[in-house]
Write an enzyme that holds these catalytic residues in place. Structure first.
Site, PDB file in Angstrom:
ATOM      1  N   ARG A 132      -7.752  -1.303  -6.176  1.00 13.54           N
ATOM      2  CA  ARG A 132      -8.481  -2.654  -5.846  1.00 13.54           C
ATOM      3  C   ARG A 132      -9.111  -4.202  -5.881  1.00 13.54           C
ATOM      4  O   ARG A 132      -9.082  -4.927  -6.499  1.00 13.54           O
ATOM      5  CB  ARG A 132      -8.223  -2.609  -3.994  1.00 13.54           C
ATOM      6  N   LYS A 158       0.936   9.557  -5.697  1.00 12.87           N
ATOM      7  CA  LYS A 158      -0.276   9.313  -5.207  1.00 12.87           C
ATOM      8  C   LYS A 158      -0.960   9.782  -5.416  1.00 12.87           C
ATOM      9  O   LYS A 158      -1.246  10.969  -5.199  1.00 12.87           O
ATOM     10  CB  LYS A 158      -0.268   8.770  -3.331  1.00 12.87           C
ATOM     11  N   SER A 194      -8.330   1.318   5.104  1.00 12.99           N
ATOM     12  CA  SER A 194      -6.500   2.492   5.273  1.00 12.99           C
ATOM     13  C   SER A 194      -6.973   1.886   7.273  1.00 12.99           C
ATOM     14  O   SER A 194      -7.455   2.335   7.794  1.00 12.99           O
ATOM     15  CB  SER A 194      -7.041   3.541   4.583  1.00 12.99           C
ATOM     16  N   HIS A 198       1.450   1.902   3.892  1.00 12.29           N
ATOM     17  CA  HIS A 198       0.965   3.560   3.707  1.00 12.29           C
ATOM     18  C   HIS A 198       0.797   4.553   4.940  1.00 12.29           C
ATOM     19  O   HIS A 198       0.550   3.679   6.509  1.00 12.29           O
ATOM     20  CB  HIS A 198      -0.355   3.074   3.786  1.00 12.29           C
ATOM     21  N   ASP A 226       0.898  -0.949  -0.360  1.00 10.96           N
ATOM     22  CA  ASP A 226       0.169   0.373  -0.092  1.00 10.96           C
ATOM     23  C   ASP A 226       1.021   0.910   0.428  1.00 10.96           C
ATOM     24  O   ASP A 226       1.813   1.092   0.600  1.00 10.96           O
ATOM     25  CB  ASP A 226      -0.916   0.171   1.360  1.00 10.96           C
ATOM     26  N   ASP A 227       0.477   2.013  -0.930  1.00 10.72           N
ATOM     27  CA  ASP A 227       1.400   3.429  -1.095  1.00 10.72           C
ATOM     28  C   ASP A 227       3.347   3.292  -1.238  1.00 10.72           C
ATOM     29  O   ASP A 227       4.527   4.255  -1.137  1.00 10.72           O
ATOM     30  CB  ASP A 227       1.598   4.438   0.125  1.00 10.72           C
ATOM     31  N   ASP A 280      -0.711  -1.028  -4.301  1.00  9.12           N
ATOM     32  CA  ASP A 280      -1.637  -0.109  -5.147  1.00  9.12           C
ATOM     33  C   ASP A 280      -1.355   1.302  -6.027  1.00  9.12           C
ATOM     34  O   ASP A 280      -2.632   1.428  -6.141  1.00  9.12           O
ATOM     35  CB  ASP A 280      -2.629  -0.465  -3.625  1.00  9.12           C
ATOM     36  N   ASN A 281      -0.273   1.758  -5.595  1.00  7.47           N
ATOM     37  CA  ASN A 281      -0.100   3.225  -6.398  1.00  7.47           C
ATOM     38  C   ASN A 281       0.782   3.784  -5.809  1.00  7.47           C
ATOM     39  O   ASN A 281       1.647   3.194  -4.808  1.00  7.47           O
ATOM     40  CB  ASN A 281      -1.171   4.429  -6.283  1.00  7.47           C
ATOM     41  N   LYS A 295      -5.501  -6.096   4.091  1.00  9.18           N
ATOM     42  CA  LYS A 295      -6.762  -4.868   3.762  1.00  9.18           C
ATOM     43  C   LYS A 295      -7.032  -4.651   2.353  1.00  9.18           C
ATOM     44  O   LYS A 295      -6.567  -5.575   1.648  1.00  9.18           O
ATOM     45  CB  LYS A 295      -5.643  -2.786   3.602  1.00  9.18           C
ATOM     46  N   CYS A 306      -6.975   4.003  -3.188  1.00 14.05           N
ATOM     47  CA  CYS A 306      -6.968   2.879  -2.582  1.00 14.05           C
ATOM     48  C   CYS A 306      -8.350   2.152  -2.783  1.00 14.05           C
ATOM     49  O   CYS A 306      -7.993   0.405  -3.391  1.00 14.05           O
ATOM     50  CB  CYS A 306      -6.937   2.992  -1.441  1.00 14.05           C
ATOM     51  N   HIS A 356     -10.747  -2.764   2.002  1.00 17.28           N
ATOM     52  CA  HIS A 356     -11.205  -1.283   1.288  1.00 17.28           C
ATOM     53  C   HIS A 356     -11.978  -1.358   0.168  1.00 17.28           C
ATOM     54  O   HIS A 356     -11.864  -0.220  -0.616  1.00 17.28           O
ATOM     55  CB  HIS A 356      -9.895  -0.587   0.694  1.00 17.28           C
TER      56      HIS A 356
END
Length: 474
Positions: free
Chosen positions: A84, A296, A158, A223, A40-41, A275-276, A133, A80, A135
């Protein structure tokens, strides 16, 4: 005579039973296990194999050395929930009516009629488990166990959506930790989260090692807020962010080693990606773009180009890098191909990249980047990227970035005209070539027009005909 006939009958029956219980000489091979690890991130430059120098990632290095690294792998949405949805369904999230990042107030989620990777594999007899996660809707109707997963352990959204958020304190309720559909705890700190996820992932593998399985391990880190266990506290030169990356690397190593220990290496495909890009406003608590533009929340490459490693011993080449573009929407159809699973009944946007991974054969086709509420902000085709006029966020040039988990404020810039970049020569998107290649601009814009007719585009007030309803509850 009667006794002899009866005895012969027993012998024939016994022989038939023996024949039926013998294993076939060439039993059909077990379908491959799939492990999908989603950070994540995580920034494009956060792994050593992508340029990181302030911390070490030996286990991800090994995964790359034993597999194939993709250098132009994208997410279609730099946020996010949308990202996903695209990964798990193979469809652009705006096609599904999913935008942004859901919080605890959301009354919607991934529609139950959409088919996920878990659902297409479960229909093939796979054990399916998710850790981490989710989301895609926190209400029971939208949880992983309603979307094809046999088991779930993790956070519904998150990890910053809790009462300690630095900008909106006490807006969020206590952060729930779920086991399947039950809240088993609320977290007031997260130092053990990566370790817990890893332990649950290893348990799932152990419990299902005798059958095909699909494990989706979606780490909450890096994240913000950043937390790390005592095992990695103070281990990197950079500080807390580097410690977190090293613990994620350790987690990947644990999963990778478990597969080797169980003798499953030649029948397991492992995918690692993010994810980004990094959340740059958090300064020292954000990752690295390796020089890519922005991060992001933008459709510049720093926001949507992510690290990606694919490994399957004996099937995917070792130590190879791929420069052709691909996207997370391609993951589901790729998995469908190698597991001989039917694609979802509803239209998806991805295509299998198995020929690209195994033979280096890329199919030239456009990819699209969306942000905000259905804004088509960019289109890719081969080495070209056309960026459309839109408003995007950036860090002020005089911003004093912090290293304490408190973000600085973005400013916003209006891109006034279309800009064209040759990413093979200009990966940092600095040299606009639109005036020099009007024919390329026209070609990519025509591709974008087709997408607008299909999925709409808020930037041009286009209404699409191919959008589907998001899942909703009253």
């Amino acid at each position: 005579m009667k006794k002899i006939t009866l005895a012969l009958g027993f012998l024939v029956l016994f022989a038939a039973c023996q024949k039926n219980t013998q294993k076939p000489e060439n039993p059909s091979p077990k379908k491959p296990n799939i492990i999908l690890i989603f950070a994540d991130d995580l920034g494009y430059g956060d792994l050593e194999s992508y340029g990181a120098t302030q911390w070490t990632t030996p286990h991800l290095n090994q995964l790359a050395q034993e597999g194939t690294q993709m250098n132009r792998f994208y997410v279609p949405h730099a946020v996010c929930s949308a990202s996903r949805a695209a990964l798990l369904t193979g469809a652009y999230a705006n096609r599904l009516g999913i935008y942004g990042a859901y919080d605890h107030t959301a009354k919607q989620g991934l529609h139950p009629a959409e088919e996920t990777i878990a659902e297409i594999l479960k229909a093939q007899g796979y054990a399916t488990g998710m850790v981490g996660k989710w989301h895609l809707g926190h209400l029971p109707e939208f949880l992983p166990t309603r979307q094809g997963f046999d088991s779930y352990y993790g956070l519904p959204y998150s990890n910053d959506m809790w009462p300690h958020h630095p900008e909106v304190k006490d807006y969020y309720p206590p952060l729930p930790l779920l086991q399947n559909e039950e809240v088993i705890d609320t977290l007031d700190e997260q130092s053990q989260l990566t370790t817990l996820y890893t332990e649950k992932a290893l348990e799932f593998i152990d419990q299902n090692s005798d059958r095909p399985f699909f494990l989706y391990l979606a780490h909450s880190m890096p994240h913000v807020p950043l937390y790390v266990s005592e095992k990695f506290a103070g281990q990197s030169e950079q500080g807390l962010y580097g410690d977190v990356i090293m613990e994620i690397d350790w987690s990947v190593g644990q999963v990778h080693q478990k597969i080797k220990d169980l003798g499953l290496e030649e029948n397991t495909m492992i995918i690692f990606t993010s994810d980004n890009g990094p959340w740059l406003s958090y300064g020292g608590h954000a990752g690295l773009t390796a020089g890519l533009r922005e991060g992001k929340g933008t459709s510049w490459d720093g926001g949507i180009r992510v690290p990606a490693i694919f490994k399957w011993t004996g099937k995917i080449p070792e130590g190879k890098t791929i420069e052709d573009p691909a996207m997370t929407i391609d993951v589901l159809p790729t998995i469908a191909e190698i597991t001989e699973s039917p694609l979802p009944e509803k239209l998806i946007d991805g295509e299998s990249i198995w020929p690209l991974l195994t033979e280096g054969k890329a199919k030239a086709r456009p990819y699209f980047a969306y942000y905000n509420r259905n804004e088509l902000q960019a289109v890719f085709y081969e080495n070209w990227k056309l960026v459309f006029p839109h408003r995007y966020r950036t860090l002020p040039k005089d911003a004093e970035l912090r290293n304490d988990g408190i973000p600085v404020k973005y400013e916003h810039i209006n891109l006034e005209k279309m800009e064209l970049y040759d990413l093979s020569l200009d990966p940092f998107e600095q040299i606009d070539l639109a005036s020099k290649h009007p024919e390329i601009v026209q070609k990519l814009n025509e591709m974008a027009d087709q997408a607008r007719k299909d999925m709409g585009d808020a930037l041009t007030d286009s209404q699409g005909t191919g959008q589907r309803e998001v899942g909703r509850v009253q």
